[in-house]
Design an enzyme around this catalytic site. Structure first.
Site, mmCIF file in Angstrom:
data_model
loop_
_atom_site.group_PDB
_atom_site.id
_atom_site.type_symbol
_atom_site.label_atom_id
_atom_site.label_comp_id
_atom_site.label_asym_id
_atom_site.label_seq_id
_atom_site.Cartn_x
_atom_site.Cartn_y
_atom_site.Cartn_z
ATOM 1 N N CYS A 49 0.735 -1.200 0.011
ATOM 2 C CA CYS A 49 0.125 0.006 -0.057
ATOM 3 C C CYS A 49 0.842 1.299 0.014
ATOM 4 O O CYS A 49 1.798 1.358 -0.657
ATOM 5 C CB CYS A 49 -0.765 0.058 1.026
ATOM 6 S SG CYS A 49 -1.979 1.184 1.313
ATOM 7 N N ASP A 103 -8.686 -2.949 -7.489
ATOM 8 C CA ASP A 103 -8.089 -1.692 -6.941
ATOM 9 C C ASP A 103 -8.615 -0.566 -7.628
ATOM 10 O O ASP A 103 -8.210 -0.225 -8.436
ATOM 11 C CB ASP A 103 -6.555 -1.786 -6.778
ATOM 12 C CG ASP A 103 -5.814 -1.270 -5.669
ATOM 13 O OD1 ASP A 103 -6.386 -0.289 -5.424
ATOM 14 O OD2 ASP A 103 -4.892 -1.713 -5.100
ATOM 15 N N HIS A 127 -7.676 -4.416 -3.294
ATOM 16 C CA HIS A 127 -6.506 -3.841 -2.703
ATOM 17 C C HIS A 127 -6.243 -4.444 -1.259
ATOM 18 O O HIS A 127 -7.369 -4.704 -0.446
ATOM 19 C CB HIS A 127 -6.738 -2.330 -2.336
ATOM 20 C CG HIS A 127 -5.366 -1.519 -1.978
ATOM 21 N ND1 HIS A 127 -4.649 -0.928 -2.786
ATOM 22 C CD2 HIS A 127 -5.328 -0.779 -0.446
ATOM 23 C CE1 HIS A 127 -3.688 -0.243 -1.890
ATOM 24 N NE2 HIS A 127 -4.185 -0.243 -0.699
#
Length: 225
Positions: A114, A162, A194
């Site tokens: 991330c 995502d 994600h």
């Protein structure tokens, strides 16, 4: 074996990191960079998993003591991240790990998730001691790596659903790196979200994709460090 928190000298700032060393007491060095939650147990567990595979893994605390489980607070912490200070912490992390007596590699690997995925690419463009970089669905609006300075191979693992590191974003990054002649391989997992690697988040975790990415990442680091 479980790792431990250590101090990372960083000028006047108090910075710590989580260090995991394999039972053999030696191995290639890997830097692990946190998600927007902070240096939480999940990131420490990833370091321990690397150690179990024979790597010396170090995760710096980029929030310098702060962490959260609340998405709103995590977004605030990520937006407030001082990129200049973070670059200094990343540089100090590189130097600290490379100098550690257990590290056998001449260069280091870096992987981030991330927010950390984007920072892993930043670290790879600003620290020549990075010999291999892995980006898991990296995002951060204020982090813009200068990819012409990238001097190591890059692997990227992404999710089809995502909304941040979207397929179009990945395609644009792939095109830029290709035009620059930078070695890279990207993989997007179908029907994933994600943070699919994070096994503490059952709503998005995908065991099959996470296991596949983990295996490919280990192979990548072993081939390049």
């Amino acid at each position: 074996m479980a790792g431990q928190r250590i101090d990372l000298p960083n000028g006047d700032a108090a910075t710590v990191g989580y260090l995991a060393v394999p039972s053999s007491r030696s191995g290639p060095g890997i830097i692990v960079l946190q998600e927007w939650w902070g240096l939480v147990p999940h990131i420490e567990d990833i370091c321990d998993r690397f150690a179990a595979e024979g790597f010396v893994a170090l995760a710096p605390d980029l929030y310098q003591g702060e962490s959260t489980k609340d998405p709103s607070d995590a977004a605030t912490l990520m937006q407030a991240l001082n990129i200049s200070t973070t670059e200094k912490i990343l540089r100090k992390t590189c130097l600290t790990l490379l100098a550690h007596e257990a590290v056998t590699s001449e260069k280091l690997g870096v992987v981030g998730f991330c927010m950390g995925g984007q920072l892993a690419m930043l670290a790879a463009t600003t620290n020549p001691v990075i010999g291999a970089a892995v980006n898991f669905y990296g995002i951060h609006p204020a982090v813009q790596p200068v990819f012409r300075d990238l001097q190591c191979p890059l692997r990227g693992f992404f999710a089809e659903r995502d909304g941040s590191a979207s397929p179009s974003v990945v395609a644009a990054l792939d095109e830029e790196l290709t035009l620059l002649g930078k070695p890279h391989v990207f993989k997007t997992y179908p029907d994933t979200d994600h943070a699919f690697f994070n096994d503490t988040r059952p709503t998005v975790y995908n065991a099959a994709a996470a296991a596949d990415a983990w295996g490919e990442m280990l192979e990548f680091f072993r081939a390049n460090l």
